[in-house]
Structures are given as structure tokens and as C-alpha cells.
Design a protein around this motif. Structure first.
Motif, PDB file in Angstrom:
ATOM      1  N   VAL A 149      45.896  32.986  39.271  1.00  0.00           N
ATOM      2  CA  VAL A 149      44.950  32.906  40.387  1.00  0.00           C
ATOM      3  C   VAL A 149      43.735  33.788  40.116  1.00  0.00           C
ATOM      4  O   VAL A 149      42.586  33.404  40.386  1.00  0.00           O
ATOM      5  CB  VAL A 149      45.629  33.310  41.704  1.00  0.00           C
ATOM      6  CG1 VAL A 149      44.608  33.431  42.828  1.00  0.00           C
ATOM      7  CG2 VAL A 149      46.712  32.289  42.082  1.00  0.00           C
ATOM      8  N   SER A 154      36.749  29.306  41.156  1.00  0.00           N
ATOM      9  CA  SER A 154      36.951  28.861  42.531  1.00  0.00           C
ATOM     10  C   SER A 154      36.995  27.337  42.604  1.00  0.00           C
ATOM     11  O   SER A 154      36.572  26.631  41.690  1.00  0.00           O
ATOM     12  CB  SER A 154      35.827  29.399  43.421  1.00  0.00           C
ATOM     13  OG  SER A 154      34.577  28.889  42.996  1.00  0.00           O
ATOM     14  N   ARG A 158      41.476  26.917  41.309  1.00  0.00           N
ATOM     15  CA  ARG A 158      42.146  28.010  42.019  1.00  0.00           C
ATOM     16  C   ARG A 158      43.116  27.462  43.065  1.00  0.00           C
ATOM     17  O   ARG A 158      44.182  28.041  43.303  1.00  0.00           O
ATOM     18  CB  ARG A 158      41.110  28.924  42.668  1.00  0.00           C
ATOM     19  CG  ARG A 158      41.715  30.227  43.195  1.00  0.00           C
ATOM     20  CD  ARG A 158      40.631  31.226  43.539  1.00  0.00           C
ATOM     21  NE  ARG A 158      39.780  30.737  44.635  1.00  0.00           N
ATOM     22  CZ  ARG A 158      38.640  31.299  44.993  1.00  0.00           C
ATOM     23  NH1 ARG A 158      38.180  32.365  44.326  1.00  0.00           N
ATOM     24  NH2 ARG A 158      37.922  30.824  45.991  1.00  0.00           N
TER      25      ARG A 158
END
Length: 396
Positions: A149, A154, A158
Motif C-alpha cells: 500500500v 494513488s 492502491r
């Protein structure tokens, strides 16, 4: 559907391109990228052993170029070698070869780091979390998930790591708050990503998202929620596919305590529609988990299902590469103190081999003329071409 012959033809096209330019060029790298995309998008359409063999041969083609050239295209080449290694790791895992999978995934992480490909690094950490969780190393799985993670860009990537790795690892540890936050974070990232869902082995779709939520809820004791989500995942998949088999078996596990006959029938449907050579190690694990969930129940169909599970032929033995041990265990205090000291990274032996030859081959002063009358420079008395012949033979 792509045929086995079509799968081989992809690698053969790359071979033909390298005959024209053995050192590779931008067009060859583009072909390699196209091959990776083809393998990814068609991952579930082929028996794992067949795809493993083809991906391995393609990676071997590219590894030779690493020793012969430098420059801007090297980064792109390293990226493709990394993604091919990630595919091999996932395939080895589905073939039940845990040590081989750890080796390939460690190589994928190494090449992803060298190429600056955060998506690849994050995905490899997610796969390592999945493997540790399957081995019962739940703390190690959680740690690997956190790494994934943290490394993930993003958006969709993720979201995948939050659901596939962190949510499920937190759930098996009973960390309800962390699991629920990971689920929420995944959904937020998906809502914020304009690209939406992506197909293929390295992509993430609605069926996979609901499957991860279902398995997490099952681990957290939320059987009703797990059933509802698993039903959604089953409905989003085509019957007979690996995703359908996974969702169906999770649904069967959720039904087992209250509806054992229905659960047994669902599992029997999987065994009827998925040939044994296509039944991944993950599906076999879910079948064993269902067997345990059914306990001593003698409901209709349960006894027959147990016999079918027991009589499943073993997975084909894959030609995995030697393991160099990617350690996913949680270190104790002494090990953590030692790890805090500066040290050199452990690099898989294949990487060391390739890098060494690359450095030597790029230094003409170190490479005398070939002593056996073949093209290329020599490493001492043994030509590089001979080294590659030995290496290729050892890899068969």
C-alpha cells in the motif's frame, strides 16, 4: 479465446524481431511490452503450466539483451523483465510452487525498483502478502501488505493493494478497525480514479473487489455479508473461469454451516466445470477449507464431495527456478537490530549473473577475442555465448 498455438506465436514474433536486432531496440521493447500485456489479459484463458512455460521462455529472450546493451531502453527492458517475473511468480503460486513463486516475486521487486516502476513494486508486495497469508504467516502477510500500500500510486493500484492485501490480511488477524478502514480506502480510491476498472492479471475489476470483501467478511465472522458479496462476485463472472470458481467456493464456505447441501452442490459444480489441470492451487485450498467448514456433516452430497476432493490429481510440477529465499517472516528483536545496520541488498542469483555479464561485456578491455571462433567477446577462456548456452540448458 487465445489458443495455445497463438500463445506460442507471441513469443515467436519477439524471437523474429531479435533475429533482426539481437541487441534489441525500441521496437523490440514495444513488442516485449505487448507480450506482457497479452499474457496478462489472457492469464485466465490458459492452463497455468502452459502459460508458465511461455512466459519463462520470453523472459529468457530478454535476459540476454541485458548483458549486451545500455542506455535509455535498458529501463524499459528492466520493467518488462520485472513484469514477466511477476507473472511467473503468480503462475508458480497457482501451480503450488511456493519457493519458486517467492524467487520470481523477489526478482520482480528488484527489477521494479531499478526501473522506478512503483506499480510493479506494489503489485509484487501484494502477491507476497497473498502467499504469506496462504502459508499461515499472517503477521508477515500484514507487513507485506503495508509495504504494498505504501509503494502503490494513488487510484486503482492502491485500491487493489488495500483490498487484495491489507483488507484480507487484517481480517485474518481479527483487526476489525484496520480491515474496515482498508475497505473504505479501497472504495474511495476507486471512486476517485477516472480510469475505473482495469482488466487482466494486473488489473482490478468489480468481481475481484467483491470477492476480497467476501473473504474478509468470512474471516471476520460476518457470514451473511460474505454470502451477499460472494453472490455478487459469482454473478459478475463467466461460469467455469478461475474468478467464478473462487467466488463460488467462497460462497459455499459461507453457506456451509446453515446450508451444507447447497454448499456441497456449489463445490461439485466447480469440479464439474473446471478441469483438474486448470484448477489452481488457490481453488484447491478453498475446497479444503470448505471440507473443514462442513466438518462431520452428513448432509446430501457432502460425502461424495469429500471423495472428489480427496481423489483430485496433483497439480503438474512446474519447472520453477531455484529459490533464493525471500524471507517474509516477522523478525525478532535481534534480527530487527541487525537489519537496522547498513548492509547490501540481497539480489536473486539470476540478477547477479545478468549484471555481472553486462558489466564485463560492456568493458572491451576485460574481454579478449573469442577463442573458439564464434561471434562475441569471451569471459576468460569461456565465451559469453557458451555461458548463455549453459545457462539456457540449466533452465530447461
Amino acid at each position: 479465446m487465445t489458443s495455445a498455438a497463438g500463445l506460442r506465436a507471441v513469443r515467436e514474433s519477439l524471437e523474429l524481431a531479435l533475429l533482426v536486432n539481437p541487441d534489441g531496440d525500441s521496437e523490440a521493447i514495444d513488442l516485449a511490452e505487448a507480450a506482457v500485456e497479452h499474457y496478462s489479459l489472457n492469464y485466465s484463458r490458459h492452463a497455468p503450466q502452459l502459460l508458465f512455460d511461455e512466459v519463462r521462455r520470453t523472459r529468457l529472450l530478454l535476459s540476454g539483451i541485458l548483458t549486451r546493451r545500455a542506455g535509455a531502453t535498458m529501463t524499459d527492458l528492466q520493467r518488462q523483465v520485472g513484469w514477466l517475473s511477476a507473472l511467473l511468480g503468480n503462475l508458480a503460486y497457482h501451480l503450488g510452487d511456493g519457493s519458486g513463486a517467492r524467487t520470481h516475486l523477489g526478482t520482480a521487486t528488484t527489477y521494479g525498483t531499478w526501473a522506478g516502476d512503483t506499480r510493479l513494486v506494489a503489485w509484487a508486495w501484494g502477491a507476497r502478502s497473498m502467499m504469506a497469508r496462504a502459508a499461515g504467516q499472517f503477521d508477515a502477510a500484514f507487513t507485506a501488505a503495508e509495504h504494498g500500500v505504501a509503494a502503490a500510486p494513488s487510484g486503482l493500484v492502491r485500491a487493489q493493494l488495500s483490498a487484495w492485501a491489507l483488507l484480507r490480511s487484517a481480517a485474518v488477524l481479527g483487526r476489525v478497525d484496520v480491515a474496515d478502514e482498508a475497505r473504505s480506502a479501497a472504495l474511495r480510491d476507486l471512486d476517485a480514479d477516472p480510469a475505473g476498472w482495469a482488466p487482466g492479471r494486473f488489473g482490478f475489476d468489480a468481481a475481484e473487489m467483491t470477492l476480497h470483501q467476501a473473504e474478509a467478511d468470512l474471516a471476520l465472522g460476518r457470514a451473511g455479508a460474505a454470502r451477499a458479496l460472494a453472490e455478487q462476485s459469482v454473478a459478475a463472472c463467466s461460469a467455469g473461469t478461475p474468478g467464478w470458481a473462487a467466488a463460488t467456493l467462497v460462497l459455499a464456505q459461507a453457506e456451509a454451516p446453515d446450508f451444507p447441501t447447497d454448499a456441497a452442490q456449489r463445490a461439485a459444480d466447480v469440479l464439474d466445470q473446471v478441469p483438474p489441470e486448470r484448477l489452481r492451487s488457490t481453488a484447491r485450498t478453498r475446497l479444503r477449507q470448505l471440507d473443514e467448514a462442513l466438518g462431520g456433516n452428513d448432509a446430501t452430497g457432502v460425502g461424495e464431495l469429500r471423495e472428489r476432493i480427496r481423489d483430485l490429481p496433483p497439480l503438474a510440477e512446474g519447472p520453477g527456478e531455484p529459490s533464493v529465499g525471500v524471507d517474509l517472516t516477522v523478525p525478532g528483536p535481534a534480527a530487527r537490530a541487525a537489519a537496522a545496520q547498513p548492509r547490501r541488498s540481497r539480489v536473486p542469483i539470476l540478477d547477479v549473473y545478468v549484471l555481472a555479464l553486462h558489466e564485463l561485456y560492456s568493458s572491451p578491455a576485460l574481454m579478449p577475442a573469442c577463442s573458439v571462433g564464434k561471434p562475441g567477446r569471451c569471459l576468460g577462456r569461456l565465451p559469453v555465448c557458451g555461458l548463455f548456452a549453459l545457462f539456457e540448458q540449466a533452465m530447461r
